[in-house]
Design a protein around this motif. Structure first.
Motif, PDB file in Angstrom:
ATOM      1  N   TYR A  48     -21.993  10.652 -16.467  1.00 22.15           N
ATOM      2  CA  TYR A  48     -21.526  10.040 -17.706  1.00 22.15           C
ATOM      3  C   TYR A  48     -20.285  10.753 -18.233  1.00 22.15           C
ATOM      4  O   TYR A  48     -19.340  10.124 -18.690  1.00 22.15           O
ATOM      5  CB  TYR A  48     -22.636  10.062 -18.753  1.00 22.15           C
ATOM      6  CG  TYR A  48     -22.244   9.354 -20.019  1.00 22.15           C
ATOM      7  CD1 TYR A  48     -22.208   7.968 -20.072  1.00 22.15           C
ATOM      8  CD2 TYR A  48     -21.891  10.070 -21.163  1.00 22.15           C
ATOM      9  CE1 TYR A  48     -21.841   7.311 -21.221  1.00 22.15           C
ATOM     10  CE2 TYR A  48     -21.515   9.412 -22.314  1.00 22.15           C
ATOM     11  CZ  TYR A  48     -21.492   8.033 -22.337  1.00 22.15           C
ATOM     12  OH  TYR A  48     -21.114   7.390 -23.479  1.00 22.15           O
ATOM     13  N   LYS A  49     -20.296  12.090 -18.162  1.00 21.59           N
ATOM     14  CA  LYS A  49     -19.142  12.858 -18.653  1.00 21.59           C
ATOM     15  C   LYS A  49     -17.879  12.564 -17.856  1.00 21.59           C
ATOM     16  O   LYS A  49     -16.791  12.460 -18.410  1.00 21.59           O
ATOM     17  CB  LYS A  49     -19.432  14.361 -18.583  1.00 21.59           C
ATOM     18  CG  LYS A  49     -20.213  14.883 -19.737  1.00 21.59           C
ATOM     19  CD  LYS A  49     -20.349  16.378 -19.616  1.00 21.59           C
ATOM     20  CE  LYS A  49     -21.335  16.906 -20.634  1.00 21.59           C
ATOM     21  NZ  LYS A  49     -21.560  18.334 -20.444  1.00 21.59           N
ATOM     22  N   LYS A  50     -18.025  12.432 -16.544  1.00 19.79           N
ATOM     23  CA  LYS A  50     -16.865  12.192 -15.686  1.00 19.79           C
ATOM     24  C   LYS A  50     -16.531  10.711 -15.559  1.00 19.79           C
ATOM     25  O   LYS A  50     -15.464  10.362 -15.083  1.00 19.79           O
ATOM     26  CB  LYS A  50     -17.122  12.756 -14.287  1.00 19.79           C
ATOM     27  CG  LYS A  50     -17.454  14.226 -14.269  1.00 19.79           C
ATOM     28  CD  LYS A  50     -16.226  15.064 -14.404  1.00 19.79           C
ATOM     29  CE  LYS A  50     -16.612  16.530 -14.254  1.00 19.79           C
ATOM     30  NZ  LYS A  50     -15.530  17.408 -14.616  1.00 19.79           N
ATOM     31  N   GLY A  56     -20.107   8.499  -6.522  1.00 22.15           N
ATOM     32  CA  GLY A  56     -18.996   9.225  -7.114  1.00 22.15           C
ATOM     33  C   GLY A  56     -17.774   8.372  -7.399  1.00 22.15           C
ATOM     34  O   GLY A  56     -16.719   8.898  -7.765  1.00 22.15           O
ATOM     35  N   LYS A  57     -17.887   7.059  -7.262  1.00 23.63           N
ATOM     36  CA  LYS A  57     -16.764   6.159  -7.515  1.00 23.63           C
ATOM     37  C   LYS A  57     -16.457   6.131  -9.011  1.00 23.63           C
ATOM     38  O   LYS A  57     -17.345   6.108  -9.847  1.00 23.63           O
ATOM     39  CB  LYS A  57     -17.130   4.756  -7.039  1.00 23.63           C
ATOM     40  CG  LYS A  57     -16.074   3.715  -7.257  1.00 23.63           C
ATOM     41  CD  LYS A  57     -16.599   2.365  -6.793  1.00 23.63           C
ATOM     42  CE  LYS A  57     -15.697   1.261  -7.270  1.00 23.63           C
ATOM     43  NZ  LYS A  57     -16.275  -0.052  -6.995  1.00 23.63           N
ATOM     44  N   LYS A  58     -15.160   6.146  -9.370  1.00 26.44           N
ATOM     45  CA  LYS A  58     -14.730   6.139 -10.767  1.00 26.44           C
ATOM     46  C   LYS A  58     -15.073   4.803 -11.416  1.00 26.44           C
ATOM     47  O   LYS A  58     -14.674   3.753 -10.920  1.00 26.44           O
ATOM     48  CB  LYS A  58     -13.222   6.386 -10.826  1.00 26.44           C
ATOM     49  CG  LYS A  58     -12.708   6.645 -12.205  1.00 26.44           C
ATOM     50  CD  LYS A  58     -12.891   8.082 -12.557  1.00 26.44           C
ATOM     51  CE  LYS A  58     -12.024   8.417 -13.762  1.00 26.44           C
ATOM     52  NZ  LYS A  58     -12.427   9.633 -14.388  1.00 26.44           N
ATOM     53  N   LEU A  59     -15.815   4.838 -12.540  1.00 29.55           N
ATOM     54  CA  LEU A  59     -16.217   3.618 -13.219  1.00 29.55           C
ATOM     55  C   LEU A  59     -15.504   3.439 -14.555  1.00 29.55           C
ATOM     56  O   LEU A  59     -15.123   2.337 -14.916  1.00 29.55           O
ATOM     57  CB  LEU A  59     -17.732   3.614 -13.476  1.00 29.55           C
ATOM     58  CG  LEU A  59     -18.631   3.591 -12.259  1.00 29.55           C
ATOM     59  CD1 LEU A  59     -20.083   3.701 -12.680  1.00 29.55           C
ATOM     60  CD2 LEU A  59     -18.423   2.328 -11.462  1.00 29.55           C
ATOM     61  N   LEU A  60     -15.354   4.512 -15.299  1.00 29.75           N
ATOM     62  CA  LEU A  60     -14.772   4.455 -16.635  1.00 29.75           C
ATOM     63  C   LEU A  60     -13.616   5.441 -16.756  1.00 29.75           C
ATOM     64  O   LEU A  60     -13.603   6.477 -16.104  1.00 29.75           O
ATOM     65  CB  LEU A  60     -15.815   4.828 -17.694  1.00 29.75           C
ATOM     66  CG  LEU A  60     -16.989   3.905 -17.877  1.00 29.75           C
ATOM     67  CD1 LEU A  60     -18.012   4.554 -18.792  1.00 29.75           C
ATOM     68  CD2 LEU A  60     -16.549   2.590 -18.473  1.00 29.75           C
ATOM     69  N   ASP A  61     -12.682   5.101 -17.636  1.00 33.96           N
ATOM     70  CA  ASP A  61     -11.617   6.040 -17.969  1.00 33.96           C
ATOM     71  C   ASP A  61     -12.071   6.794 -19.211  1.00 33.96           C
ATOM     72  O   ASP A  61     -12.133   6.235 -20.301  1.00 33.96           O
ATOM     73  CB  ASP A  61     -10.307   5.293 -18.241  1.00 33.96           C
ATOM     74  CG  ASP A  61      -9.171   6.247 -18.529  1.00 33.96           C
ATOM     75  OD1 ASP A  61      -9.242   7.409 -18.082  1.00 33.96           O
ATOM     76  OD2 ASP A  61      -8.211   5.828 -19.207  1.00 33.96           O
ATOM     77  N   VAL A  62     -12.421   8.069 -19.045  1.00 38.06           N
ATOM     78  CA  VAL A  62     -12.962   8.858 -20.146  1.00 38.06           C
ATOM     79  C   VAL A  62     -11.930   9.815 -20.722  1.00 38.06           C
ATOM     80  O   VAL A  62     -12.280  10.777 -21.400  1.00 38.06           O
ATOM     81  CB  VAL A  62     -14.223   9.639 -19.699  1.00 38.06           C
ATOM     82  CG1 VAL A  62     -15.370   8.694 -19.413  1.00 38.06           C
ATOM     83  CG2 VAL A  62     -13.932  10.494 -18.492  1.00 38.06           C
TER      84      VAL A  62
END
Length: 100
Positions: free
Chosen positions: A77-79, A86-92
């Protein structure tokens, strides 16, 4: 957080069986065997949390209890990544998340 591709790998919750099929006190549907010693047979079916070999999270090294995951839910969730692949889901980048 799990991506759409890894969502298929998760265990599925099925609709519960009718009462008689899921009951423990009937001989139909594999409920209980006749003349069964419950003291001997109940230990095999019991879940033991210490017996499993749980993989550590790749970031924080915490044990993960979800089969097939490489990251714990907190780190995923943090990343903003999928916990399984490990695929990028959100721009945090603009999220205000605490470091603790």
């Amino acid at each position: 957080m799990v991506c759409e591709k890894c969502e298929k790998k998760l265990g599925k919750v099925i609709t519960p069986d009718p009462w008689k099929a899921g009951a423990r006190n009937t001989t139909e549907g594999g409920g209980r065997k006749i003349n069964e010693n419950k003291a001997l047979s109940s230990a095999k079916a019991r879940y033991n949390p210490m017996a499993g070999n749980f993989a550590p999270c790749r970031i924080c090294k915490q044990k993960i209890h979800q089969a097939g995951s490489h990251y714990c839910q907190q780190c995923a969730y943090k990343k903003g990544i999928c916990a399984m692949c490990g695929k990028k889901l959100l721009d945090v980048k603009n999220y205000r998340q605490s470091s603790t």
